[in-house]
Design a protein around this motif. Structure first.
Motif, short mmCIF file in Angstrom:
data_model
loop_
_atom_site.label_atom_id
_atom_site.label_comp_id
_atom_site.label_asym_id
_atom_site.label_seq_id
_atom_site.Cartn_x
_atom_site.Cartn_y
_atom_site.Cartn_z
N ALA A 78 0.82 -1.21 0.00
CA ALA A 78 0.00 0.00 0.00
C ALA A 78 0.85 1.26 0.00
O ALA A 78 0.52 2.25 -0.67
CB ALA A 78 -0.94 0.00 1.21
N GLY B 123 0.77 3.94 -2.97
CA GLY B 123 0.43 5.32 -2.63
C GLY B 123 1.52 6.31 -3.02
O GLY B 123 1.24 7.37 -3.59
N THR B 124 2.77 5.96 -2.71
CA THR B 124 3.86 6.88 -3.06
C THR B 124 4.05 6.95 -4.58
O THR B 124 4.41 8.00 -5.11
CB THR B 124 5.18 6.44 -2.41
OG1 THR B 124 5.43 5.06 -2.70
CG2 THR B 124 5.15 6.64 -0.90
N GLU C 96 1.57 9.51 -5.78
CA GLU C 96 1.93 10.88 -5.42
C GLU C 96 3.13 11.35 -6.24
O GLU C 96 3.17 12.51 -6.67
CB GLU C 96 2.22 10.96 -3.92
CG GLU C 96 0.98 10.70 -3.07
CD GLU C 96 0.93 11.57 -1.83
OE1 GLU C 96 1.44 12.70 -1.87
OE2 GLU C 96 0.38 11.11 -0.82
N ILE D 28 -3.42 9.70 4.32
CA ILE D 28 -4.65 9.83 3.52
C ILE D 28 -4.86 11.27 3.09
O ILE D 28 -5.19 11.56 1.94
CB ILE D 28 -5.86 9.31 4.33
CG1 ILE D 28 -5.77 7.78 4.49
CG2 ILE D 28 -7.18 9.70 3.66
CD1 ILE D 28 -6.81 7.21 5.42
N LEU E 171 -2.35 12.33 0.33
CA LEU E 171 -2.73 11.78 -0.97
C LEU E 171 -3.83 12.60 -1.62
O LEU E 171 -3.79 12.90 -2.82
CB LEU E 171 -3.17 10.33 -0.81
CG LEU E 171 -3.60 9.60 -2.08
CD1 LEU E 171 -2.40 9.40 -3.00
CD2 LEU E 171 -4.24 8.25 -1.75
N GLU F 45 4.35 13.01 2.70
CA GLU F 45 4.30 11.66 2.14
C GLU F 45 5.57 10.85 2.40
O GLU F 45 5.49 9.72 2.88
CB GLU F 45 4.04 11.74 0.64
CG GLU F 45 4.11 10.42 -0.09
CD GLU F 45 3.02 9.46 0.32
OE1 GLU F 45 3.21 8.24 0.20
OE2 GLU F 45 1.97 9.93 0.80
N ALA G 55 5.21 7.50 4.70
CA ALA G 55 5.17 6.19 4.04
C ALA G 55 6.34 5.32 4.47
O ALA G 55 6.19 4.12 4.69
CB ALA G 55 5.17 6.38 2.53
N VAL H 90 -6.11 9.04 -7.75
CA VAL H 90 -6.26 9.36 -6.32
C VAL H 90 -7.38 8.54 -5.70
O VAL H 90 -7.31 8.16 -4.52
CB VAL H 90 -6.51 10.87 -6.13
CG1 VAL H 90 -7.92 11.27 -6.52
CG2 VAL H 90 -6.24 11.27 -4.67
N GLY I 39 -5.76 5.16 -5.00
CA GLY I 39 -4.88 5.26 -3.84
C GLY I 39 -5.63 5.41 -2.54
O GLY I 39 -5.25 4.85 -1.50
N LEU I 40 -6.71 6.16 -2.56
CA LEU I 40 -7.50 6.39 -1.34
C LEU I 40 -8.12 5.09 -0.85
O LEU I 40 -8.10 4.79 0.35
CB LEU I 40 -8.58 7.43 -1.63
CG LEU I 40 -9.45 7.86 -0.44
CD1 LEU I 40 -8.59 8.49 0.64
CD2 LEU I 40 -10.53 8.84 -0.90
N ARG J 119 -5.39 2.99 0.81
CA ARG J 119 -4.89 3.48 2.10
C ARG J 119 -5.93 3.40 3.21
O ARG J 119 -5.58 3.31 4.38
CB ARG J 119 -4.39 4.92 1.95
CG ARG J 119 -3.06 4.96 1.22
CD ARG J 119 -2.24 6.16 1.52
NE ARG J 119 -0.88 5.95 1.04
CZ ARG J 119 0.00 6.90 0.87
NH1 ARG J 119 -0.32 8.16 1.14
NH2 ARG J 119 1.22 6.63 0.45
#
Length: 444
Positions: free
Chosen positions: A22, A26-27, A30, A94, A97, A138, A142, A205, A208-209, A212
């Motif tokens: 995750a 996520g990174t 971003e 969160i 992001l 971030e 992370a 996004v 990713g949301l 996360r």
């Protein structure tokens, strides 16, 4: 001291892998947003937002808006670090992001200079500030989430997963950029098609949301809460580590950041405008180098876990210094073969130090103040290294017309980082975390 409700955190292998995956995803999303802006700044924004300036001045102005995001990152790091140490890593990630994704989507909607005049670059800069603010929370968060879920013998490996998001985001940004460009009629991409990759951020996004929201809180933070060790002012306590160690830690990361942004961002502008390389060719070279960068991080973090990161980091720093001496001269030959080799070399060498620098910085601070301290060093280092590198490099080329000044600049930065790393590793035992004195005990 204040506390927050305790959080139950599973520690099984499946949960750890889910968190690491995750954080990587996520990174990646971003950094996609962040690098997409860098590519557009190098190739598009000078014509769309600064048409009244000469090509050289317009490029410098576009890179200046790129640097604004770095200037906003320390502020974001301080804010997210404070709340990450007080209310938890998960919730702050969160929010970061969402900020990045929304800002990137809105950049795709900003009218150009021909439509609204000076308000166009103003809006661009404001949204870039939001991007930088979000990314400021971030990197540290992370890394901590992944590393704090790791077993003791795999801390470097787990801390390396978020580091993989940097090259992965770069590849994703370049692939979307190139694909959109290739599918559009001639001239349409420069006119309006460049907006599509930014608007695509809205889709990313959401993905990713969702990911996360299903991640568990860090065990280290849960332990801090359960033992009532949440600090009221975590940054103040983090500074008790000492100026000397923090300065050396900051110094060792600057070279990797500066070199990476020169080869990822600056070369796109320099190569197309000064050396007449094809834009797609250079983006392809950067992307292939980033794929190698991404793929080799688990190898290097595994080496660090088995054999220690001291020798590996110092060796990687020397290799980075040597390659900086030949990188731009190889591009300057005009040979496509040598240019590809130059980029492939960067793809192999950059991850050696990049893979473990997040863990090195995080290990500088104990858990109650780790987010604040790590964010401070990461974001200041990003400004001094990556944020200024494209601007300084463009100015040096504009002054001399050649790349020799840029090569000298990179060598100086590499020597500085190598010296800082050597002194730090001589003074501090491997993976030693300095305990932060409590203010009340210090007063006693």
């Amino acid at each position: 001291m204040s506390t927050t409700p305790s959080v139950s955190v599973p520690s099984d292998r499946r949960a750890r892998r889910r968190v690491a995956s995750a954080m990587l995803i996520g990174t990646t999303l971003e950094w996609y947003d962040f690098f997409l802006y860098g590519t557009a700044a190098a190739l598009i924004f000078n014509k769309q937002f600064f048409p009244a300036l000469s090509p050289a001045a317009g490029t410098l102005a576009a890179f200046s808006t790129f640097a604004v995001g770095f200037i906003a990152r320390p502020l974001g790091g301080l804010v997210f670090g404070h709340f990450g140490d007080r209310i938890g890593r998960r919730n702050t990630l969160i929010v970061s992001l969402l900020m990045m994704g929304i800002a990137s989507t809105l950049i795709g909607l900003v009218p150009n200079y021909a439509s609204i005049g000076v308000w166009a670059p103003v809006l661009l800069v404001l949204l870039r500030v939001v991007q930088g603010f979000g990314l400021g929370g971030e990197g540290a968060g992370a890394t901590l989430m992944s590393m704090e879920h790791a077993p003791a013998d795999k801390r470097n490996l787990y801390a390396g997963f978020p580091q993989m998001g940097t090259p992965a985001g770069l590849v994703l940004a370049n692939v979307v950029f190139l694909t959109t460009n290739a599918l559009m009629p001639s001239g349409a991409f420069d006119a309006w098609g460049w907006r599509i990759p930014f608007l695509f951020s809205a889709v990313l996004v959401v993905v990713g949301l969702v990911i996360r929201l299903h991640v568990e809180e860090s065990p280290s933070f849960s332990n801090v809460v359960s033992h009532q060790r949440v600090e009221t002012f975590p940054l103040r306590e983090a500074l008790r580590v000492g100026v000397g160690r923090m300065t050396l830690t900051l110094g060792l990361m600057i070279a990797n950041s500066a070199v990476a942004y020169v080869f990822m961002v600056f070369t796109l502008s320099y190569g197309t405008k000064q050396l007449d390389y094809d834009r797609s060719f250079l983006i392809g070279c950067v992307s292939v180098a980033a794929v190698i960068w991404f793929a080799t991080i688990p190898f290097w973090t595994g080496v660090a876990d088995r054999s220690g990161r001291r020798t590996m980091f110092l060796g990687g720093s020397v290799a980075l210094l040597i390659w900086c001496l030949v990188f731009l001269p190889m591009l300057g030959t005009g040979s496509s073969v040598l240019t590809v080799i130059a980029f492939l070399g960067m793809g192999v060498i950059v991850p050696v130090t990049h893979s473990v620098q997040g863990a090195i910085i995080a290990d500088t601070f104990p858990a109650p103040v780790r987010y604040s301290g790590t964010s401070l060093i990461l974001q200041i280092g990003a400004i001094l290294g990556g944020g200024l590198a494209p601007i300084i490099s463009s100015a040096l080329v504009g002054e001399s017309g050649g790349s020799a000044g840029v090569t000298i600049y990179l060598v100086i930065v590499c020597v500085l980082s190598l010296a800082c790393a050597a002194v730090l590793f001589a003074r501090v035992p491997e993976e030693n975390v300095v305990p932060v004195p409590r203010a009340d005990s210090a007063a006693a």
